[in-house]
Write a protein that holds these residues in place. Structure first.
Motif, PDB file in Angstrom:
ATOM      1  N   LEU A  34       0.277 -15.262  -1.966  1.00  0.00           N
ATOM      2  CA  LEU A  34      -0.836 -14.335  -1.752  1.00  0.00           C
ATOM      3  C   LEU A  34      -1.768 -14.349  -2.951  1.00  0.00           C
ATOM      4  N   ARG A  54     -13.297  -6.458  -3.987  1.00  0.00           N
ATOM      5  CA  ARG A  54     -13.157  -6.677  -2.556  1.00  0.00           C
ATOM      6  C   ARG A  54     -13.199  -5.337  -1.832  1.00  0.00           C
ATOM      7  N   GLY A  58     -12.192  -7.328   2.748  1.00  0.00           N
ATOM      8  CA  GLY A  58     -11.949  -8.466   1.871  1.00  0.00           C
ATOM      9  C   GLY A  58     -13.205  -9.183   1.447  1.00  0.00           C
ATOM     10  N   GLN A  80      -7.775 -19.397  -3.944  1.00  0.00           N
ATOM     11  CA  GLN A  80      -6.690 -18.453  -3.717  1.00  0.00           C
ATOM     12  C   GLN A  80      -6.614 -18.023  -2.252  1.00  0.00           C
ATOM     13  N   GLU A  81      -7.759 -17.872  -1.615  1.00  0.00           N
ATOM     14  CA  GLU A  81      -7.798 -17.391  -0.232  1.00  0.00           C
ATOM     15  C   GLU A  81      -7.722 -18.514   0.793  1.00  0.00           C
ATOM     16  N   ARG A  82      -8.262 -19.706   0.457  1.00  0.00           N
ATOM     17  CA  ARG A  82      -8.509 -20.688   1.525  1.00  0.00           C
ATOM     18  C   ARG A  82      -8.222 -22.141   1.118  1.00  0.00           C
ATOM     19  N   PHE A 292     -16.671 -17.659   4.471  1.00  0.00           N
ATOM     20  CA  PHE A 292     -16.092 -16.620   3.610  1.00  0.00           C
ATOM     21  C   PHE A 292     -17.249 -15.779   3.100  1.00  0.00           C
ATOM     22  N   GLN A 754     -11.234 -12.818   6.679  1.00  0.00           N
ATOM     23  CA  GLN A 754     -11.566 -13.426   5.397  1.00  0.00           C
ATOM     24  C   GLN A 754     -10.445 -14.296   4.849  1.00  0.00           C
ATOM     25  N   SER A 755      -9.204 -13.849   4.990  1.00  0.00           N
ATOM     26  CA  SER A 755      -8.109 -14.505   4.292  1.00  0.00           C
ATOM     27  C   SER A 755      -7.399 -15.507   5.175  1.00  0.00           C
ATOM     28  N   HIS A 757      -4.251 -16.106   4.686  1.00  0.00           N
ATOM     29  CA  HIS A 757      -2.838 -15.763   4.545  1.00  0.00           C
ATOM     30  C   HIS A 757      -2.478 -14.655   5.536  1.00  0.00           C
ATOM     31  N   SER A 760      -1.883 -11.192   4.219  1.00  0.00           N
ATOM     32  CA  SER A 760      -2.958 -10.531   3.479  1.00  0.00           C
ATOM     33  C   SER A 760      -3.503  -9.353   4.279  1.00  0.00           C
ATOM     34  N   TRP A 763      -6.292 -10.597   6.580  1.00  0.00           N
ATOM     35  CA  TRP A 763      -6.076 -11.496   7.724  1.00  0.00           C
ATOM     36  C   TRP A 763      -6.635 -10.815   8.977  1.00  0.00           C
TER      37      TRP A 763
END
Length: 793
Positions: A34, A54, A58, A80-82, A292, A754-755, A757, A760, A763
């Protein structure tokens, strides 16, 4: 016996415990990947701290000391996100998916690798990065630091049993090139299919099926084409032309036209003199979304007031806001559908096919070996045969071949000039920035805070000289050359239109000389553009809410006459199938709403009719070409189908049917059978058919558990021939309505969240607003999480 039972129970208990431990280990490993949302982290290369905030969805706000720091921090956040999605972008453009997924991706990699974009980048990287190298390098380093800062590799790599590879400068370019593949036909397959058909059918028949417009056209410049004029029996008579020996019917669906809507109103069309831009880019949908959302804020002496404050949609892999607003200008894109590819006929002059004819005599073919790494297997060699016009992509039966020239292959097609829009202070300055941008050629619509609006084709356009025939492979003697890029001042444009409105929707936008410059690679039917245009012209004043309502317009104006035709045909034709469809759709709601059975029935019947017409018209080509025949996309099929069902000429009746009435009835029989498999016709709603299937790329590999990686399977209203374009896995990848300088009053939607994961909190965040069309703010909301990135000690 009892010992055996006890031993079995113990073994089962051990297995259950091991399974539980494995599950918890997997969950722990997933949680470890994460992204960091709060606290303080060191980031090498920063000149000053960067605050990353954020909101509840997000959406990230980055406040930095300069452009390079903002790019570095954005790279950190993107990774980190994608990171996995970024990896897919670069691999899809470079033809390197097999290294991650194994042999299943080899054939797709071959199709992409033939363009050798990574190798071409090595030759002209400096030209692509010119003027932006510092920001691009900072972004690259931020991406790699963001990846390393995760406590575990991103979770998809755990499933794939792979390690993520570092990000490079070339990878950022490849992320940009991925959009060329997404928005253009890199194989030029439609032009090839139409050329082959043109070679074997009567000219009048080819002209009919390749018609480039209809009465639905709504260009910015010029008028509608009108429907196709049907040829007489002396020109085309299907009763006398050959038919394929075997049933060669091809399924026909609504033509795919990824690209989007954008429109704008000038200050003269609002109560307070502000201009407003609306944009929704239609792409394949997935979880997470391709875009994003972010807001970038930093001092910059080149920007108005010495400050950049730009908000909108970024593409992970690229350090820029792609569509959005900076307080002074707002902008959005739709795909241009111009002709950016040409085939050249390659005539070999030797038995080994190593030399070929050129205007000055002969030239030697160059062969390059592209090695495709394959996970779990040996590398695969692809030999790419290169001519001066591009790689050979098609071998013909007569011994010659076709080489393909595509703008994406050429230096200058991609650069990062578009990032300069973050600093543009007005319409003229914004258009000047756009003129230098290297992107897939797009319809740019822009507005500024002074109430001005403009449309322009943005992207590098090839300058063709000589005898250029766009519908056939070019021969040496034609002397058609791509002599460089068209001067950007010659890109077609409309600035400050007298009526104060602009619109594009993937249909033809211009005519005459401007159309000759852009060309036609399969424009969408103009119904969507016309529906938008008519609302814009008929409404005297607009607000942001009015333009959002237009984006969400699901009125089925295009199908209204087909509904009337179905009712009329059922009234005079005793066929039970026609009457069943007509009865179930008698109450015409006129909308593609989720509970509309009438819309679903009429839509399906129309497509079934067009399928029979198209196959009938293409039968002579199928007979002549055999296995080489490919059914091309026919986005203007309405142009010939509607006159045919109105006039019903015997010489153009597909030979499988003894009358036009039997064709219409056969289409009804097919649709009735399909729909009644699920139950009564009146209950077969559009929402049942148009249900969201928006999933992570790995969802399909997990069986039933894959549903955990999907957005809710909700019914969706809307369809392709209306402003609200929504399908199970296709639609508005973003939706934006904004007035520059009044961003706080704007709206934005984004499917998929946005995420990347699934654990998250972001998500799927914001997805429900997109499904329901509920207004949500363009700007990020109140900060819920804050991460402080500081220079390394």
């Amino acid at each position: 016996m009892r010992k055996a039972v006890r031993l079995t129970v113990r073994l089962l208990a051990v297995l259950v415990i091991l399974a539980v431990l494995a599950m918890f280990a997997g969950l722990w490993a997933m949680r470890a990947s994460l992204p960091a949302l709060e606290g303080e982290l060191q980031l090498a290369g920063l000149s000053a701290p960067v605050l990353v905030s954020r909101d509840e969805r997000g959406i990230a706000t980055l406040e930095a000391a300069n452009e390079a720091d903002a790019a570095r921090a954005l790279g950190f956040v993107h990774a980190q996100e994608r990171y996995f999605e970024m990896d897919l972008l670069r691999r899809s453009a470079a033809g390197e998916l097999s290294a991650l997924f194994g042999p299943i991706a080899i054939e797709r990699d071959k199709e992409i690798r033939i363009h050798r974009l990574r190798a071409r980048l090595a030759e002209h990287l400096g030209q692509a990065t010119d003027g932006h190298l510092a920001a691009l390098e900072a972004y690259r380093d931020g991406v790699n630091d963001g990846l390393l800062a995760l406590q575990a590799r991103p979770w998809p790599y755990l499933l794939l049993r792979a390690q993520p590879e570092p990000w490079t400068l070339e990878d950022t370019m490849l992320a940009g090139y991925a959009m060329f593949f997404d928005l253009q036909d890199e194989s030029n397959s439609r032009e090839l299919a139409l050329w082959r058909i043109r070679e074997v059918v009567p000219p009048a028949l080819y002209d009919l099926v390749s018609v480039d417009g209809s009465e639905w056209d709504a260009p910015l410049v010029g008028g509608p084409r009108g429907n196709a004029v049907l040829p007489g029996p002396e020109q085309v008579d299907l009763r006398e032309l050959p038919m394929p020996e075997e049933n060669g019917d091809y399924a026909v669906s609504e033509p795919a036209a990824p690209g989007s809507n954008n429109f704008a109103v000038a200050g003269s069309r609002t109560a307070d003199g502000r201009a407003i831009v609306a944009n929704d880019m239609h792409l394949g949908l997935r979880a997470p979304n391709i875009w994003f959302r972010a807001r970038l804020r930093y001092p910059d002496a080149r920007a108005p007031g010495g400050q950049v404050d730009v908000s909108g949609f970024t593409l992970p892999g690229i350090p820029a806001v792609i569509v959005g607003s900076n307080g002074h200008v707002a902008w959005g894109f739709t795909n241009s559908y111009g002709d950016w590819l040409d085939f050249y006929r390659v005539e070999f002059t030797d038995a080994d096919r190593l030399r070929y004819r050129v205007p000055e005599g002969e030239a030697a073919l160059r062969t390059d070996s592209e090695w495709i790494a394959v996970k779990g297997g040996e590398p695969v060699e692809l030999k790419v045969r290169e001519t001066r016009w591009g790689p050979i992509t098609v071998d013909l039966d007569d011994g010659s071949a076709l080489a393909l020239r595509w703008t994406a292959q050429l230096p200058g097609s991609l650069n990062f000039g578009l990032a300069g829009l973050a600093r543009a202070g007005g319409l003229d300055e914004g258009l000047a920035v756009a003129d230098e941008a290297g992107i897939p050629a797009q319809n740019l619509v822009m507005a500024d805070r002074n109430g001005r609006i403009a449309w322009r084709i943005t992207g590098q356009i090839p300058q063709r000289s000589g005898d250029c025939e766009p519908r056939a492979p070019l021969r040496v003697e034609q002397a058609c050359r791509w002599t460089g890029w068209l001067p950007p001042t010659e890109n077609p444009s409309v600035v400050d239109p007298a009526d104060g409105v602009l619109w594009t929707a993937n249909a033809r936008v211009v005519d005459g000389e401007a159309l000759a410059i852009i060309g036609d690679a399969g424009y969408a039917n103009g119904a969507r553009a016309r529906q938008i245009r008519d609302v814009l012209r008929e409404t005297p004043r607009f607000t942001e809410a009015d333009l959002l309502a237009l984006q969400l317009d699901d009125r089925a104006l295009f199908l209204q006459r087909w509904h009337a035709l179905l009712q009329a045909e059922a009234g005079r034709n005793p066929n039970s199938d026609l009457r069943a469809l007509a009865e179930a759709s008698a109450d015409w709601t006129g909308r593609a709403s989720v509970d509309a059975a009438d819309y679903r029935i009429v839509r399906a019947w129309r497509l079934a009719v067009i399928e029979r017409i198209s196959n009938g018209l293409m039968a002579p080509a199928q007979a002549a070409l055999g296995e080489a025949f490919v059914m091309p996309d026919l986005p203007q099929a309405e142009s010939f189908a509607w006159p045919l069902v109105q006039q019903r000429p015997a010489h153009l009746l597909p030979r499988k049917f003894d009358s036009w009435e039997s064709l219409l009835a056969d289409a009804a029989r097919d649709i009735r059978a399909q729909l009644e498999e699920r139950g009564p016709l009146a209950q077969r709603t559009w929402g049942e058919r148009n249900t969201a299937a928006i999933c992570h790329p790995l969802a399909g590999a997990l069986g039933p558990l894959g549903k955990l990686l999907c957005m809710p399977a909700e019914p969706l209203r809307g369809d392709g021939n209306m402003p609200l374009v929504q399908g199970p896995g296709f639609g508005a990848s973003e939706r934006m309505v904004v007035s520059p300088g009044r961003e706080a009053e704007g709206f934005a939607h984004m499917p998929g969240g946005q995420s990347g994961h699934p654990m998250s909190p972001f998500w799927g965040a914001g997805h429900a607003d997109w499904v329901r069309g509920e207004p949500s703010p363009f700007l990020p909301g109140e900060a819920r999480h804050q991460l402080r990135l500081v220079p390394e000690l």
